[in-house]
Motif scaffolding. Structure first.
Motif, mmCIF file in Angstrom:
data_model
loop_
_atom_site.group_PDB
_atom_site.id
_atom_site.type_symbol
_atom_site.label_atom_id
_atom_site.label_comp_id
_atom_site.label_asym_id
_atom_site.label_seq_id
_atom_site.Cartn_x
_atom_site.Cartn_y
_atom_site.Cartn_z
ATOM 1 N N GLU A 1 52.560 -13.384 -1.823
ATOM 2 C CA GLU A 1 52.981 -12.640 -0.626
ATOM 3 C C GLU A 1 52.174 -11.359 -0.450
ATOM 4 O OE1 GLU A 1 55.152 -13.655 -3.067
ATOM 5 O OE2 GLU A 1 55.943 -15.404 -2.006
ATOM 6 N N GLN A 2 51.800 -10.727 -1.554
ATOM 7 C CA GLN A 2 50.975 -9.523 -1.471
ATOM 8 C C GLN A 2 49.579 -9.864 -0.975
ATOM 9 O OE1 GLN A 2 51.706 -8.603 -5.626
ATOM 10 N NE2 GLN A 2 52.686 -6.658 -5.049
ATOM 11 N N TRP B 1 45.615 -9.963 3.643
ATOM 12 C CA TRP B 1 44.821 -10.760 4.579
ATOM 13 C C TRP B 1 45.259 -10.494 6.014
ATOM 14 C CZ3 TRP B 1 45.047 -15.809 1.287
ATOM 15 C CH2 TRP B 1 43.986 -15.809 0.386
ATOM 16 N N LYS B 2 46.559 -10.391 6.224
ATOM 17 C CA LYS B 2 47.070 -10.118 7.582
ATOM 18 C C LYS B 2 46.588 -8.762 8.089
ATOM 19 C CE LYS B 2 51.182 -13.010 7.352
ATOM 20 N NZ LYS B 2 52.659 -13.040 7.258
ATOM 21 N N CYS B 3 46.357 -7.835 7.160
ATOM 22 C CA CYS B 3 45.879 -6.502 7.534
ATOM 23 C C CYS B 3 44.359 -6.444 7.679
ATOM 24 C CB CYS B 3 46.332 -5.479 6.507
ATOM 25 S SG CYS B 3 48.100 -5.168 6.526
ATOM 26 N N GLY B 4 43.677 -7.568 7.406
ATOM 27 C CA GLY B 4 42.239 -7.624 7.627
ATOM 28 C C GLY B 4 41.368 -7.609 6.392
ATOM 29 N N ALA B 5 41.950 -7.649 5.202
ATOM 30 C CA ALA B 5 41.129 -7.668 3.984
ATOM 31 C C ALA B 5 40.326 -8.963 3.920
ATOM 32 C CB ALA B 5 42.014 -7.541 2.748
ATOM 33 N N ASN B 6 39.116 -8.858 3.431
ATOM 34 C CA ASN B 6 38.259 -10.033 3.248
ATOM 35 C C ASN B 6 38.473 -10.695 1.896
ATOM 36 O OD1 ASN B 6 36.451 -7.836 4.847
ATOM 37 N ND2 ASN B 6 36.290 -9.876 5.718
ATOM 38 N N PRO C 1 32.536 -5.686 4.077
ATOM 39 C CA PRO C 1 33.697 -6.465 3.623
ATOM 40 C C PRO C 1 34.696 -5.567 2.898
ATOM 41 C CG PRO C 1 31.637 -7.497 2.917
ATOM 42 C CD PRO C 1 31.290 -6.154 3.485
ATOM 43 N N LEU C 2 35.962 -5.796 3.136
ATOM 44 C CA LEU C 2 37.019 -5.018 2.507
ATOM 45 C C LEU C 2 37.708 -5.883 1.457
ATOM 46 C CD1 LEU C 2 38.861 -2.524 2.384
ATOM 47 C CD2 LEU C 2 40.254 -3.601 4.161
ATOM 48 N N LEU D 1 47.937 -19.364 7.194
ATOM 49 C CA LEU D 1 47.788 -18.159 7.993
ATOM 50 C C LEU D 1 46.788 -18.344 9.127
ATOM 51 C CD1 LEU D 1 47.715 -15.353 5.274
ATOM 52 C CD2 LEU D 1 49.561 -15.848 6.885
ATOM 53 N N SER D 2 45.801 -19.195 8.925
ATOM 54 C CA SER D 2 44.754 -19.352 9.930
ATOM 55 C C SER D 2 45.097 -20.370 11.008
ATOM 56 C CB SER D 2 43.431 -19.726 9.250
ATOM 57 O OG SER D 2 43.549 -20.966 8.586
#
Length: 70
Positions: free
Chosen positions: A17-18, A23-28, A6-7, A68-69
């Motif tokens: 927004e940050q 999350w859009k970049c894949g962070a968990n 997990p990241l 987002l989902s």
């Protein structure tokens, strides 16, 4: 490079927004501890304001993740 671990990212994150960008970049997960600590420090005598701020931020983050989902 990708990982199965997990990241979770943090440090200096203070806006929804940050959080969305990570999350859009894949962070968990995203850590916003400094934002909450600063709010507490600036409102030591007004814990209800602190609670309202933290609740509001978390609610906004949760709502944005749901969007987002979709």
């Amino acid at each position: 490079e990708s990982t199965w671990r997990p990241l979770v990212v943090g440090f200096g994150i203070s806006k929804v927004e940050q959080v969305q960008a990570f999350w859009k970049c894949g962070a968990n997960g995203v850590i916003v501890g400094s934002l909450f600590s600063l709010c507490i420090e600036n409102n030591l005598q007004d814990t209800s304001s602190v609670q309202a701020f933290i609740d509001g931020f978390i609610s906004e983050v949760q709502n944005s993740k749901a969007c987002l989902s979709v």
